[in-house]
Design an enzyme around this catalytic site. Structure first.
Site, PDB file in Angstrom:
ATOM      1  CB  CYS A  47      47.273  30.554  46.684  1.00 23.89           C
ATOM      2  SG  CYS A  47      47.239  30.966  48.506  1.00 23.89           S
ATOM      3  CG  ASP A 140      41.067  59.812  43.459  1.00 24.36           C
ATOM      4  OD1 ASP A 140      41.357  58.415  43.097  1.00 24.36           O
ATOM      5  OD2 ASP A 140      40.464  59.850  43.948  1.00 24.36           O
TER       6      ASP A 140
HETATM    7  C1  BEZ Z   1      45.468  26.907  49.252  1.00 28.13           C
HETATM    8  O1  BEZ Z   1      45.830  28.773  48.918  1.00 28.13           O
HETATM    9  O2  BEZ Z   1      45.296  26.680  48.613  1.00 28.13           O
HETATM   10  C2  BEZ Z   1      45.146  28.458  50.826  1.00 28.13           C
HETATM   11  C3  BEZ Z   1      45.697  28.811  51.812  1.00 28.13           C
HETATM   12  C4  BEZ Z   1      45.527  29.200  52.975  1.00 28.13           C
HETATM   13  C5  BEZ Z   1      44.127  28.053  53.116  1.00 28.13           C
HETATM   14  C6  BEZ Z   1      43.746  26.985  53.293  1.00 28.13           C
HETATM   15  C7  BEZ Z   1      43.945  27.300  51.128  1.00 28.13           C
END
Ligand code: BEZ
Length: 216
Positions: A47, A140
């Site tokens: 993430c 829209d």
């Molecule tokens: C990550 O962002 O590293 C991750 C998040 C949830 C599951 C697996 C990886």
């Protein structure tokens, strides 16, 4: 068999029941194109790479007039603290400021409404977290495209920019973009509808639109 229900269908407007849903629909009214992208949890490695990349690409989204909005099931406090990590990962000052907001959906208002939860990934309380979902809304306020990745697969933000280019082009012209299409293939040569492009790889489709090929 377990089923995941995606309640938001393509070409459908956003349904605004729920606190965050109402907030999001009000937000939608304030811009032209918009992207809502969810991630599983703050402070996780994949993430961090994704939101770092999204932050670096923010000027490209702005050029396309696309408002960026991130979302996860974490709190505002976590989002702010994690933003420092994201900026540090990008080699920048570790501030709380990112070029897009991250919605605090810890009540899972939007995640449930839009079918964004990944039943295979749970938080410490055993509750499912958000998958890596991409929703692109048009002027829209209807959904133009959705892509759903599991938590374990990071997204390709070049692909997201590519599909936005196609969505914006095909919203304006009666054309369809072919496999692996990229805008540089036809720079300066976008034919104006309804005239037929001259290139050897152009092709009329039964729907009445034509494919844009690489050789125009
Ligand atoms: C990550 O962002 O590293 C991750 C998040 C949830 C599951 C697996 C990886």
């Amino acid at each position: 068999m377990e089923r995941v229900c995606l309640t938001l269908l393509i070409h459908q407007p956003f349904n605004n029941s729920g606190r965050n849903a109402l907030f999001f629909s009000q937000l939608l009214e304030t811009f032209s194109w918009g992207i809502l992208f969810s991630h599983p949890r703050d402070f996780t490695p994949v993430c961090t790479t994704e939101l770092g990349r999204a932050a670096k690409l923010a000027p490209e989204f702005a050029k396309k007039n696309v408002k960026m909005i991130a979302l996860s099931v974490d709190s505002v406090e976590d989002h702010l603290a994690w933003s420092k990590d994201i900026n540090a990962y990008n080699g920048q000052e570790p501030t709380e400021k990112l070029p897009f907001p991250i919605i605090d959906d810890k009540n899972r208002d939007l995640a449930i409404l839009l079918g964004m939860l990944d039943p295979a990934e749970k938080d410490e309380k055993g509750m499912p977290v958000t998958a890596r979902v991409v929703f692109i809304f048009g002027p829209d306020k209807k959904l133009k495209l959705s892509i759903l990745y599991p938590a374990t697969t990071g997204r390709n933000f070049d692909e997201i920019l590519r599909v936005i280019t196609s969505l914006q082009l095909t919203a304006e012209k009666r054309v369809a973009t072919p496999v692996d299409w990229k805008v540089k293939m036809l720079k300066g040569q976008i034919p104006s509808s309804p005239s037929r492009p001259k290139g050897p790889v152009s092709k009329w489709l039964s729907s009445g639109s034509f494919l844009l090929g690489a050789l125009f």
